[in-house]
Each structure stands twice: as C-alpha cells, then as structure tokens.
Design an enzyme around this catalytic site. Structure first.
Site, PDB file in Angstrom:
ATOM      1  N   TYR A 184      41.267  12.614  26.860  1.00  0.00           N
ATOM      2  CA  TYR A 184      40.676  13.354  28.083  1.00  0.00           C
ATOM      3  C   TYR A 184      39.748  12.280  28.999  1.00  0.00           C
ATOM      4  O   TYR A 184      39.428  11.221  28.145  1.00  0.00           O
ATOM      5  CB  TYR A 184      39.907  14.370  27.389  1.00  0.00           C
ATOM      6  CG  TYR A 184      39.013  15.074  28.476  1.00  0.00           C
ATOM      7  CD1 TYR A 184      39.577  15.962  29.239  1.00  0.00           C
ATOM      8  CD2 TYR A 184      37.626  14.432  29.219  1.00  0.00           C
ATOM      9  CE1 TYR A 184      39.000  16.712  30.420  1.00  0.00           C
ATOM     10  CE2 TYR A 184      37.260  15.151  30.223  1.00  0.00           C
ATOM     11  CZ  TYR A 184      37.518  16.345  30.677  1.00  0.00           C
ATOM     12  OH  TYR A 184      37.254  16.745  31.748  1.00  0.00           O
ATOM     13  N   TRP A 229      38.609  10.694  33.072  1.00  0.00           N
ATOM     14  CA  TRP A 229      39.040  10.693  34.763  1.00  0.00           C
ATOM     15  C   TRP A 229      39.710   9.299  34.982  1.00  0.00           C
ATOM     16  O   TRP A 229      40.635   9.265  35.790  1.00  0.00           O
ATOM     17  CB  TRP A 229      37.809  10.523  35.478  1.00  0.00           C
ATOM     18  CG  TRP A 229      37.277  11.878  35.978  1.00  0.00           C
ATOM     19  CD1 TRP A 229      37.344  13.081  35.200  1.00  0.00           C
ATOM     20  CD2 TRP A 229      37.040  12.380  37.381  1.00  0.00           C
ATOM     21  NE1 TRP A 229      36.791  14.200  36.052  1.00  0.00           N
ATOM     22  CE2 TRP A 229      36.774  13.596  37.238  1.00  0.00           C
ATOM     23  CE3 TRP A 229      36.828  11.638  38.409  1.00  0.00           C
ATOM     24  CZ2 TRP A 229      36.443  14.378  38.513  1.00  0.00           C
ATOM     25  CZ3 TRP A 229      36.548  12.459  39.621  1.00  0.00           C
ATOM     26  CH2 TRP A 229      36.204  13.627  39.782  1.00  0.00           C
TER      27      TRP A 229
HETATM   28  N1  LIG Z   1      26.265  16.831  28.222  1.00  0.00           N
HETATM   29  C1  LIG Z   1      27.179  16.679  29.019  1.00  0.00           C
HETATM   30  N2  LIG Z   1      28.450  15.977  28.707  1.00  0.00           N
HETATM   31  C2  LIG Z   1      29.530  16.141  29.706  1.00  0.00           C
HETATM   32  C3  LIG Z   1      29.120  17.014  30.811  1.00  0.00           C
HETATM   33  C4  LIG Z   1      28.026  17.753  31.169  1.00  0.00           C
HETATM   34  O1  LIG Z   1      27.825  18.259  32.188  1.00  0.00           O
HETATM   35  N3  LIG Z   1      27.025  17.498  30.149  1.00  0.00           N
HETATM   36  N4  LIG Z   1      30.359  16.957  31.707  1.00  0.00           N
HETATM   37  C5  LIG Z   1      31.655  16.740  31.321  1.00  0.00           C
HETATM   38  C6  LIG Z   1      32.422  16.517  32.335  1.00  0.00           C
HETATM   39  S1  LIG Z   1      32.754  17.597  33.663  1.00  0.00           S
HETATM   40  C7  LIG Z   1      33.532  15.583  32.382  1.00  0.00           C
HETATM   41  S2  LIG Z   1      34.625  15.363  33.567  1.00  0.00           S
HETATM   42  C8  LIG Z   1      33.312  14.403  31.413  1.00  0.00           C
HETATM   43  C9  LIG Z   1      33.809  13.108  31.673  1.00  0.00           C
HETATM   44  O2  LIG Z   1      34.101  12.327  31.060  1.00  0.00           O
HETATM   45  P1  LIG Z   1      35.027  11.064  31.068  1.00  0.00           P
HETATM   46  O3  LIG Z   1      36.098  11.464  32.067  1.00  0.00           O
HETATM   47  O4  LIG Z   1      35.403  10.306  29.748  1.00  0.00           O
HETATM   48  O5  LIG Z   1      34.020   9.972  31.862  1.00  0.00           O
HETATM   49  P2  LIG Z   1      34.279   8.604  32.688  1.00  0.00           P
HETATM   50  O6  LIG Z   1      32.777   7.897  32.722  1.00  0.00           O
HETATM   51  O7  LIG Z   1      34.912   9.212  34.011  1.00  0.00           O
HETATM   52  O8  LIG Z   1      35.351   7.914  31.757  1.00  0.00           O
HETATM   53  C10 LIG Z   1      36.391   7.374  32.112  1.00  0.00           C
HETATM   54  C11 LIG Z   1      36.908   6.257  31.562  1.00  0.00           C
HETATM   55  O9  LIG Z   1      38.057   5.690  32.245  1.00  0.00           O
HETATM   56  C12 LIG Z   1      37.700   4.160  32.295  1.00  0.00           C
HETATM   57  N5  LIG Z   1      38.606   3.646  33.515  1.00  0.00           N
HETATM   58  C13 LIG Z   1      38.114   3.437  34.779  1.00  0.00           C
HETATM   59  N6  LIG Z   1      39.346   3.070  35.344  1.00  0.00           N
HETATM   60  C14 LIG Z   1      40.076   2.915  34.801  1.00  0.00           C
HETATM   61  C15 LIG Z   1      41.704   2.347  34.721  1.00  0.00           C
HETATM   62  O10 LIG Z   1      42.031   1.830  35.769  1.00  0.00           O
HETATM   63  N7  LIG Z   1      42.348   2.361  33.800  1.00  0.00           N
HETATM   64  C16 LIG Z   1      41.668   2.428  32.312  1.00  0.00           C
HETATM   65  N8  LIG Z   1      42.662   2.480  31.338  1.00  0.00           N
HETATM   66  N9  LIG Z   1      40.699   3.119  32.038  1.00  0.00           N
HETATM   67  C17 LIG Z   1      39.782   3.256  33.297  1.00  0.00           C
HETATM   68  C18 LIG Z   1      36.081   3.877  32.556  1.00  0.00           C
HETATM   69  O11 LIG Z   1      35.665   2.632  32.319  1.00  0.00           O
HETATM   70  C19 LIG Z   1      35.610   5.163  31.727  1.00  0.00           C
HETATM   71  O12 LIG Z   1      35.669   4.365  30.353  1.00  0.00           O
HETATM   72  O13 LIG Z   1      32.261  14.520  30.819  1.00  0.00           O
HETATM   73  C20 LIG Z   1      31.816  15.605  30.079  1.00  0.00           C
HETATM   74  N10 LIG Z   1      30.506  15.468  29.487  1.00  0.00           N
HETATM   75  N1  LIG Z   2      27.857  12.199  41.669  1.00  0.00           N
HETATM   76  C1  LIG Z   2      28.511  12.829  40.728  1.00  0.00           C
HETATM   77  N2  LIG Z   2      29.092  13.916  41.125  1.00  0.00           N
HETATM   78  C2  LIG Z   2      30.022  14.500  40.464  1.00  0.00           C
HETATM   79  C3  LIG Z   2      30.354  14.029  38.990  1.00  0.00           C
HETATM   80  C4  LIG Z   2      29.570  12.890  38.597  1.00  0.00           C
HETATM   81  O1  LIG Z   2      29.736  12.427  37.599  1.00  0.00           O
HETATM   82  N3  LIG Z   2      28.583  12.363  39.406  1.00  0.00           N
HETATM   83  N4  LIG Z   2      31.026  14.605  38.316  1.00  0.00           N
HETATM   84  C5  LIG Z   2      32.319  15.800  38.782  1.00  0.00           C
HETATM   85  C6  LIG Z   2      32.694  16.335  37.704  1.00  0.00           C
HETATM   86  S1  LIG Z   2      33.873  15.754  36.865  1.00  0.00           S
HETATM   87  C7  LIG Z   2      32.522  17.598  37.943  1.00  0.00           C
HETATM   88  S2  LIG Z   2      33.537  18.577  36.710  1.00  0.00           S
HETATM   89  C8  LIG Z   2      31.563  18.346  38.716  1.00  0.00           C
HETATM   90  C9  LIG Z   2      30.627  19.357  37.890  1.00  0.00           C
HETATM   91  O2  LIG Z   2      30.119  20.115  38.651  1.00  0.00           O
HETATM   92  P1  LIG Z   2      28.927  21.054  38.114  1.00  0.00           P
HETATM   93  O3  LIG Z   2      29.119  21.476  36.688  1.00  0.00           O
HETATM   94  O4  LIG Z   2      28.683  22.033  39.101  1.00  0.00           O
HETATM   95  O5  LIG Z   2      27.863  20.074  38.058  1.00  0.00           O
HETATM   96  P2  LIG Z   2      26.362  19.741  37.290  1.00  0.00           P
HETATM   97  O6  LIG Z   2      25.575  18.559  38.000  1.00  0.00           O
HETATM   98  O7  LIG Z   2      26.449  19.701  36.022  1.00  0.00           O
HETATM   99  O8  LIG Z   2      25.524  21.286  37.612  1.00  0.00           O
HETATM  100  C10 LIG Z   2      25.013  21.643  38.925  1.00  0.00           C
HETATM  101  C11 LIG Z   2      23.819  22.141  38.722  1.00  0.00           C
HETATM  102  O9  LIG Z   2      23.891  23.384  37.782  1.00  0.00           O
HETATM  103  C12 LIG Z   2      22.560  23.578  37.388  1.00  0.00           C
HETATM  104  N5  LIG Z   2      22.578  24.467  36.096  1.00  0.00           N
HETATM  105  C13 LIG Z   2      22.616  23.755  34.937  1.00  0.00           C
HETATM  106  N6  LIG Z   2      22.529  24.923  34.024  1.00  0.00           N
HETATM  107  C14 LIG Z   2      22.481  26.139  34.606  1.00  0.00           C
HETATM  108  C15 LIG Z   2      22.503  27.360  34.469  1.00  0.00           C
HETATM  109  O10 LIG Z   2      22.687  28.136  33.285  1.00  0.00           O
HETATM  110  N7  LIG Z   2      22.408  28.629  35.326  1.00  0.00           N
HETATM  111  C16 LIG Z   2      22.538  27.829  36.599  1.00  0.00           C
HETATM  112  N8  LIG Z   2      22.453  28.898  37.728  1.00  0.00           N
HETATM  113  N9  LIG Z   2      22.476  26.615  37.044  1.00  0.00           N
HETATM  114  C17 LIG Z   2      22.651  25.794  35.951  1.00  0.00           C
HETATM  115  C18 LIG Z   2      21.763  22.325  37.089  1.00  0.00           C
HETATM  116  O11 LIG Z   2      20.567  22.361  38.066  1.00  0.00           O
HETATM  117  C19 LIG Z   2      22.821  21.413  38.082  1.00  0.00           C
HETATM  118  O12 LIG Z   2      21.933  20.431  38.704  1.00  0.00           O
HETATM  119  O13 LIG Z   2      30.989  17.480  39.375  1.00  0.00           O
HETATM  120  C20 LIG Z   2      31.742  16.396  39.851  1.00  0.00           C
HETATM  121  N10 LIG Z   2      30.982  15.547  40.675  1.00  0.00           N
HETATM  122 MO   LIG Z   3      34.206  17.372  35.028  1.00  0.00          MO
END
Ligand SMILES: Nc1nc2c(c(=O)[nH]1)N[C@H]1C(S)=C(S)[C@@H](COP(=O)(O)OP(=O)(O)OC[C@H]3O[C@@H](n4cnc5c(=O)[nH]c(N)nc54)[C@H](O)[C@@H]3O)O[C@H]1N2
Ligand SMILES: Nc1nc2c(c(=O)[nH]1)N[C@H]1C(S)=C(S)[C@@H](COP(=O)(O)OP(=O)(O)OC[C@H]3O[C@@H](n4cnc5c(=O)[nH]c(N)nc54)[C@H](O)[C@@H]3O)O[C@H]1N2
Ligand SMILES: [Mo]
Length: 772
Positions: free
Chosen positions: A114, A116
């Site tokens: 899993y 990005w």
């Molecule tokens: N507590 C908490 N945890 C969360 C979340 C949260 O809201 N709260 N959000 C979740 C969500 S929505 C997501 S999507 C995940 C994201 O979790 P990840 O997708 O695992 O996070 P990234 O930091 O984007 O990791 C991407 C990895 O790819 C590597 N990479 C970048 N470019 C390349 C490349 O060209 N080749 C290779 N082989 N590797 C590369 C980067 O160095 C990094 O190690 O985290 C989740 N975890």
């Molecule tokens: N800059 C930046 N942008 C991103 C990412 C990043 O790593 N960096 N990650 C991307 C990815 S992979 C994803 S999946 C999306 C995720 O997109 P989201 O899941 O929407 O993003 P979050 O920032 O986790 O949450 C948005 C807001 O929800 C509010 N929130 C948290 N818990 C609750 C709740 O119980 N109820 C309500 N009503 N609100 C709540 C928080 O205040 C938070 O700021 O974002 C994407 N955009």
């Molecule tokens: Mo995500």
C-alpha cells in the site's frame, strides 16, 4: 543555454513544475505556467532530490547479511547495514522469493505494498512488482485503502458504485450554477487540495471563490475552523469528533418531524425508508433521534441543528463528507447516514445538490473534466487469490490462520514469511506503531524499495534504492484534470539508484521471466508504448492527441473542459428505470438486505449512531483529549518530510500539534514549547501551536513526521519527532469494511520539561563491512 544547464518539465503529487538543472543537480523549480495557484510545496524538490537521506546503494542489514532468514528479527531498525552490489542484492532477493515460494507457497509472499509511491504513470513500482509476481504464481496482496476504506465498502452497497467518493463528482460548475448551501462534515481544507495523485494544476480555490460569489453559503461541521477558508465565511459548528452520525440523524429527525422530507423522492428512488423510520423516531427503542437527543452527544445545541435542517430543506443543498469522517470507529455509519439525509432532502441528482464524499480531499475533485483512461501498465490477475484488507496487516502478521469477517466473506489470514514493499511507508501510514513493531519482527525477510531512508527502509533486511521521477522519463497527470504532461528526466539517478522498472526487470530476469516481463522493450520503448496504447483508448473516446514525439516536444497535452456542468446521479434521477443504480434494488438503499444478511454485530441493515470506543463522550475515559491526525499542510503524508518546506514548519524540530488555548492553559503549556503526547499505546514529542481554530478538548497532530524512536531497539520507546500513529488504535471500522480507525483516539498532553532529544529521523543508518 550555458553548458551544464537546462530546464525540464517534471512534476510531483503536489504540482507540475519546471526544474532548473545545473551540473547534474536540480537547483530550483518554477511553477508550471498553466497552474493558476501553484503550491509552495514544490520548492522542496531540490532539497529532497539531493540529500544524505537518499539511499546511496543497495544494502543489507548486518545481521541478515550474516544469517539470512535466521537472523534476529527484533534487530530490524537497530542494526547497521552492509553495502552490497546490485548483483548481490538482486540475487539475494530472487533467491529469497524462490525459497519462500518453494517452502511455503506464493501466498507467503506479501507484496501488498500500500502507498502512494512516486507520481509517474509508467514507473509505478507497485504495478511492476505485482505484474512480475502475477506471472510467477501470485502473492498475498492488499485491497481497500487507508484513505476511504469504510466508504469504499459501504457506498457501493447503498449508492451502487464508488463514484460518489472517487468521482466524477457533481462539478464545481454545477455548484456555481445552482448550489444554495454547502454543508460539509470535515470542511474543505485548502491544505488538502494542494495534492493530486500524479500531479495537477490547482483550480479548486478559484472555483470556490466563484461558487461563493454566486451566493452559495457554507457550513463547516467539525473540530477545526481552519478546515474552511476564511473567504468562504462559513458557519462553523465545532462538533465533537466522531459525532457526525448523531448530527445527521437529528437533522433527519427534524425533517421528518416537520414534514420537510421529500416523500416522493423516497418512494421513487429509495428502498427501506419505512424500515429505518422506527429507529429514527424511537418507535423501536424509545429514543427519538431528535435534536435534543443529539445536542449533548455532539455538543451543538438543539436549536442550531433544527435551524440547519430547515435551511437545508429550504434551499438547494449539497452535503459533503470528508474522508476523515470515516477513518474512525464504525466509520461506515456517517457515510451511510449522509446518503440517507440527502435522500430525505430529495435533491440527489439535481444540479448543485445531493451528496458527495470528495470535495476538499484532493485538489481536482469537482473539477469539470472528461473522464479519460489513465496511461499505465496493468498488473494482471493474481492467481494466488490471497488478499487482505490493507489496514489489517498487523493482525495478519501477528495471527497467521486467524479468522476475520470482511464484506460478507469469512476469511483466514495467510502465513506470510516475506514482505516486499515498494512505494509505501508503513511506519508512516499504519496505526499503533508499537503493535506494528511487534508484528514486523515476525516475517523472515523484509525488502523495501524506496529512494529514501524512510523509517520503513531502516527497518528492512534488504534495501533497494529507487530513482525518483526526476531521474527518468515518464508521464504525469491527475484523475480529475484536463492535462497529461511529460516528466522529463532532469538528472541521472542519484547515487547508485535505479528506476523501479529496471529493478523489477532485473528480478524478473533472475526468476526466468525476463522476456515475458519486458516484452523485449527498453525502458524508453515502454514509455512510448504506454503512451501509444493510451492514445488509442483516448481516440476511441473521441479525442485526437499528438504523436509521442510531438507530445514530448510540447511537454503536455490538454483536453477541453466540458461545456455542460456535470451532475452526479442526474441520469438516475431523470429515469431510474432506464438508469438504475448498481445496488440490488437499483435504488438508494436506506435499508440494505444484503448487509443485514451478513448478520454483523458491528454493522446492521440501516445506519445507526454507536458511540465510538474512544471519543470525548466516553465517560470513563482515562485520557481526556481527542487526537485528530489529519493530513499535513506542508507535505504529502511522509513524503518530503526531509525537505526544506516541511522542516521549516516544525516547532523545535518536531511536528506542530494544534492545541486549544483553554487546554494549553490548563496544562501550563505555552506556544512553541515541546510537549509529550501520550496514551496507553504510545507516546511522542511534538511542538505546541496554540490556536482557537481548534475546538476545546481536541488537538490536531498531522501525519507524516518520520517515526524516530529514542531507542530504536525497544518497542514502546518515545518517538521524538511527532508521529501520531504512536497513539492511534489498530482495529477495523467494523466487520463490514475493516478500515482503519485513526481518528478515534484519546490521549493526554503534558509539557516536556527535560532536555530536547536530538532528531535522528533523517540520519541514514550506519554502514559496516560485512562480517567474515
Ligand atoms: N493516523 C493517521 N494515519 C494515516 C492517515 C490519517 O489520516 N491518520 N491517513 C492515511 C492515508 S489517507 C494514506 S493515503 C496513507 C499514506 O501512506 P503512504 O502512501 O504509505 O505514505 P507516503 O508518505 O506517501 O509513502 C509513499 C512512499 O513512497 C516512496 N516513494 C516516493 N517516490 C517513489 C518512487 O519513485 N519509487 C519508490 N519505490 N518509492 C517512492 C516514499 O519515499 C514513501 O516512502 O496514510 C494513512 N495513515
Ligand atoms: N497537504 C496534503 N494534502 C493531502 C494529503 C497530504 O498528505 N497532504 N493527503 C491526501 C490523501 S491521501 C487523502 S486520502 C486526503 C484525505 O482527506 P481527508 O480525510 O478529508 O483529510 P484530513 O486532513 O485527514 O481531514 C480533514 C479534516 O477533517 C476533520 N475531522 C477529523 N475528524 C473529524 C470528525 O470526526 N468529524 C468531522 N466532521 N470532521 C473531522 C479534521 O479537522 C481535518 O482537518 O487528503 C489528500 N490531501
Ligand atoms: Mo489517502
């Protein structure tokens, strides 16, 4: 142009840019001229491309180098590495894959991977790894998501597809034309709209300004005022996190009690309203789910909820729910109840109204665009059939043969012996990192392929250095955009890095799959091939695109914006018999016989309010504060945490935690001080940022600070850097979706008075000579 200098087009998940290259190094980037609102994040690129935190060459953990799969696995992350050649590294990986396949079968290889990864369409490390392993009998994969796992399962059951989450959504243009009121649970955070998988130009802010100017009003329900930009002038209802379903039920109750619900819509387009009604009115349990019931649960007063319900019924209303809301205990419920509320309003399928789970989560969701196929290499079918919901990885490792439920299936965890992870950072994304550390010590062999010494790479046995998108040619573009761009190689792979394709091709050759895998093409021939296949598909959809050479020369190809605003469910509304939803009934399922048939204790046949296991309303809670771990403003997840932009925004070198002034005062915490955030699962340090934009009782610590334990050899050690997954709970949302529940976390904060430990997150591990 002076010798040694050039400028090339390239991009990242946080934007398209032109990179200036001097003497083989990327020295600065400029925003792409077509981007109306480039993000500051792109300026981190030179600092992450050339840094000591890049992995310079293939390496093997010392204990593993000496003892192979019999090494002491608890030493992962606490031992130096031995530098090896590419041949040695690839032979070792191929040998281990073969050993595990022979001794334990293909399902003992976990390549779920899993994450990005990088932004390029061709160099998708995961696709190449999966494609190779699929040709070789398969592997244990992972399905679902950390982003919207609960939504991904529940929404198709009730609305027939993923479209309300994944898009196309009702377009911004339709909101501008017709939306009177946009009520968003979780806001429309500007920080999140900086990001798009594959890279895009940034149009959302411009659209939101136009929508605001057209007269649309905004309501932000959630713990953070900053989740809606100031210019939207939103009404902020700072509800307790995790209470969204209760508010939605109360809004629905008001509509019903005041006869404001659309009975015609419910009868024609929905099934199960009658079966849900006794729960709503309290006929079945004696408790009407009215505004006075919800008020103490969500801490929004009853009159405010009733007034909002009336406003929603009186105007064209779009309900938006951010993905964060379902990243919580029973996260299926708010997504389901949101659809029920929208159905009661009867505006689904009308311009500017209805339901969306997608505005404000990624930059181009809502962007008017024509959905076209994305270029890429398909990975094919996995013959092993072994797959887990991705967020259950620790459960799988800790309990081989353990049984669990998942969306109507009763499944058994495979016994995984080898992990091969590419393009993801599990020590960023997974919950309860101390539990993960225990699980991580189980498999015999762990391989990580990544450009940087991430915390996951430091905890591997074999590390394969990947090139970044600046070090190869590729194609870039985001899902909901009108542009495909060329990623033009800027510099040679840094150190001894190789492109993801080259690495996997080297393994395919060793596994006897060379010709089958590479089809006799060089890397550049593959790129042309991928473009040409895409070009043909796009031609079938009626669009002319330039030849590869002309495209490469121009740098990008643009598609016209559709002239008509798009309305999600417009067809269904116009003719539900001709355009039924892909649900069992063909209609919106307020009550689901299918889900009811699963007989799950944790997810029944209609939406209900269930108090999360951890939330502010938990009377006996030992920990008084709610931890929000949202997406970081200054980077993408853990990517580029090592870069200048992320580091400039740390507080005393640590991730900033947003704390309400009352909570800070009660704990004697001042702005800029180091604090310790802790609960029974773990602890981390963070830097206090005091702000009244966050409601009292809640603190927000964004994800992505690289895990940096004070003692890397010790499970339970303090993380020095501010990783919220030290504290989050690792449990499924319910038996239905088994998604992550990161947002349902309680904790306590205290001032850290001791010396501030040095940050070592970005320091590469030590290297040693191989033992004789
Ligand atoms: N507590 C908490 N945890 C969360 C979340 C949260 O809201 N709260 N959000 C979740 C969500 S929505 C997501 S999507 C995940 C994201 O979790 P990840 O997708 O695992 O996070 P990234 O930091 O984007 O990791 C991407 C990895 O790819 C590597 N990479 C970048 N470019 C390349 C490349 O060209 N080749 C290779 N082989 N590797 C590369 C980067 O160095 C990094 O190690 O985290 C989740 N975890
Ligand atoms: N800059 C930046 N942008 C991103 C990412 C990043 O790593 N960096 N990650 C991307 C990815 S992979 C994803 S999946 C999306 C995720 O997109 P989201 O899941 O929407 O993003 P979050 O920032 O986790 O949450 C948005 C807001 O929800 C509010 N929130 C948290 N818990 C609750 C709740 O119980 N109820 C309500 N009503 N609100 C709540 C928080 O205040 C938070 O700021 O974002 C994407 N955009
Ligand atoms: Mo995500």
């Amino acid at each position: 142009m002076k010798q040694g200098k050039k400028t090339v087009l390239n991009g990242s998940h946080w934007g398209i840019f032109r990179a200036d290259v001097e003497d083989g190094r990327v020295v600065r980037v400029h925003p792409f001229e077509k981007d109306p609102a480039p993000t500051p994040l792109i300026h981190t690129i030179p600092s992450i491309t050339h840094t000591e935190t890049r992995i310079s060459q293939p390496m093997v953990r010392a204990g593993y180098h000496a003892n192979g799969p019999d090494s002491d696995r608890t030493k992962r992350g606490a031992e130096p590495f031995v530098k090896v050649s590419w041949d040695e590294a690839l032979d070792l990986v191929a040998g281990e894959l073969s050993r595990v396949k022979t001794d334990h079968g293909n399902q003992a290889i976990f390549a779920g991977s899993y994450g990005w990864g990088g932004p390029g369409k061709f160099q998708r490390a995961k696709n190449h790894l999966h494609r190779m392993l699929n040709m070789w009998g398969g592997f244990t994969g992972s399905t679902s998501s950390y982003s919207f796992a609960a939504g991904m399962i529940i929404v198709p059951h009730i609305l027939g597809s993923l479209q309300p989450i994944w898009g196309p959504h009702t377009s911004w243009a339709s909101l501008e034309q017709a939306c009177g009121l946009l009520v968003s649970f979780g806001g429309l955070p500007a920080k999140n709209m900086q990001i798009d998988h594959g890279g895009s130009v940034h149009t959302a802010e411009g659209w939101l300004k136009r929508i605001k100017e057209s007269g649309t009003e905004f309501v932000n329900i959630g713990p953070n005022r900053g989740d809606m930009a100031n210019f939207l002038d939103a009404l902020w209802l700072p509800a307790r996190p995790g209470s969204d379903t209760a508010i939605m039920l109360a809004l629905a109750h008001t509509l019903y009690a005041e006869g404001l619900h659309d009975q015609g819509f419910l009868a024609r387009y929905c099934v199960g309203f009658e079966a849900f009604l006794p729960y709503l009115t309290g006929a079945d349990d004696g408790q009407p789910k009215d505004a006075d019931w919800a008020a103490p649960i969500c801490e929004v007063d009853g009159d405010t909820i009733r007034a909002l319900a009336r406003r929603m019924a009186a105007t064209r209303t779009m309900i938006n729910i951010s993905w964060s809301v379902q990243r919580a205990d029973r996260g299926e419920q708010p997504f389901w109840m949101g659809a029920v509320l929208a159905a009661m309003l009867g505006q689904i399928g009308l311009p500017g109204a209805g339901i969306s789970y997608g505005y404000g989560v990624e930059g181009s969701n809502g962007n008017p665009h024509t959905p076209l196929p994305a270029p890429g290499v398909a990975s094919g079918q996995n013959p092993s059939g072994s797959i887990i919901p991705c967020a259950r990885i620790s459960d799988m490792l800790l309990e081989p043969s353990g049984e669990y439920d998942f969306n109507g299936q009763h499944l058994t965890y495979p016994d995984v012996r080898l992990i091969y992870w590419v393009g993801g950072n599990i020590f960023h994304h997974h919950q309860d990192l101390n539990r993960l550390l225990g699980a991580w010590a189980r498999p015999e062999t762990i391989i990580i392929q990544d450009p940087w010494w991430t915390p996951a790479a430091k905890r591997a046995d074999i590390v394969l250095p990947a090139a970044t998108q600046l070090e190869c040619n590729d194609l870039g573009g985001a899902r909901a955009q009108n542009i495909l761009y060329a990623m033009q190689k800027a510099v040679e792979p840094v150190g001894d890095a190789r492109t993801d394709y080259t690495i996997i091709n080297g393994l395919a050759e060793r596994l006897g799959l060379g010709e089958k895998f590479n089809e006799g093409r060089t890397e550049n021939e593959w790129l042309r091939h991928v473009y040409d296949v895409w070009r043909q598909k796009v031609a079938q959809a009626g669009f002319e695109t330039p030849s590869f050479d002309a495209f490469w020369e121009a740098g990008y190809v643009e598609f016209p914006e559709p002239t008509e605003p798009y309305v999600l469910f417009g067809d269904f509304r116009a003719d539900p018999d001709a355009n039924p939803l892909k649900t069992p009934s063909g209609k919106i399922e307020i009550y689901s016989e299918t889900i009811g048939g699963f007989e799950y204790e944790s997810c029944g046949p209609h939406p209900v309010w269930v108090a999360p296991k951890e939330w502010l309303g938990a009377a006996a809670a030992e920990y008084p504060l709610h931890l929000i771990s949202n997406q970081p403003r200054w980077r993408l997840h853990s990517q580029a945490d090592v870069g200048t932009v992320s580091r400039e925004h740390k507080v005393q070198g640590r991730e900033a935690i947003q704390i309400n002034p009352e909570d800070a005062k009660a704990r004697g915490i001042e702005e800029g001080e180091i604090v310790r955030v802790h609960n029974e699962r773990g602890s981390c340090l963070a830097g206090a940022h005091i702000s009244d934009a966050i409601r009292q009782g809640v603190a927000a610590l964004a994800t992505g600070a690289w895990f940096d334990p004070a003692d890397p050899g010790d499970i339970g050690s303090l993380d020095k850097h501010g990783n919220p997954n030290m504290l989050t709970r690792d449990e499924g949302t319910s038996q239905l979706a088994q998604g992550p529940v990161a947002q349902s976390t309680l904790m306590e904060i205290e001032r850290h008075d001791g010396p501030a430990p040095e940050i070592t997150a970005f320091t590469p591990p030590e290297t040693v000579e191989a033992a004789e």
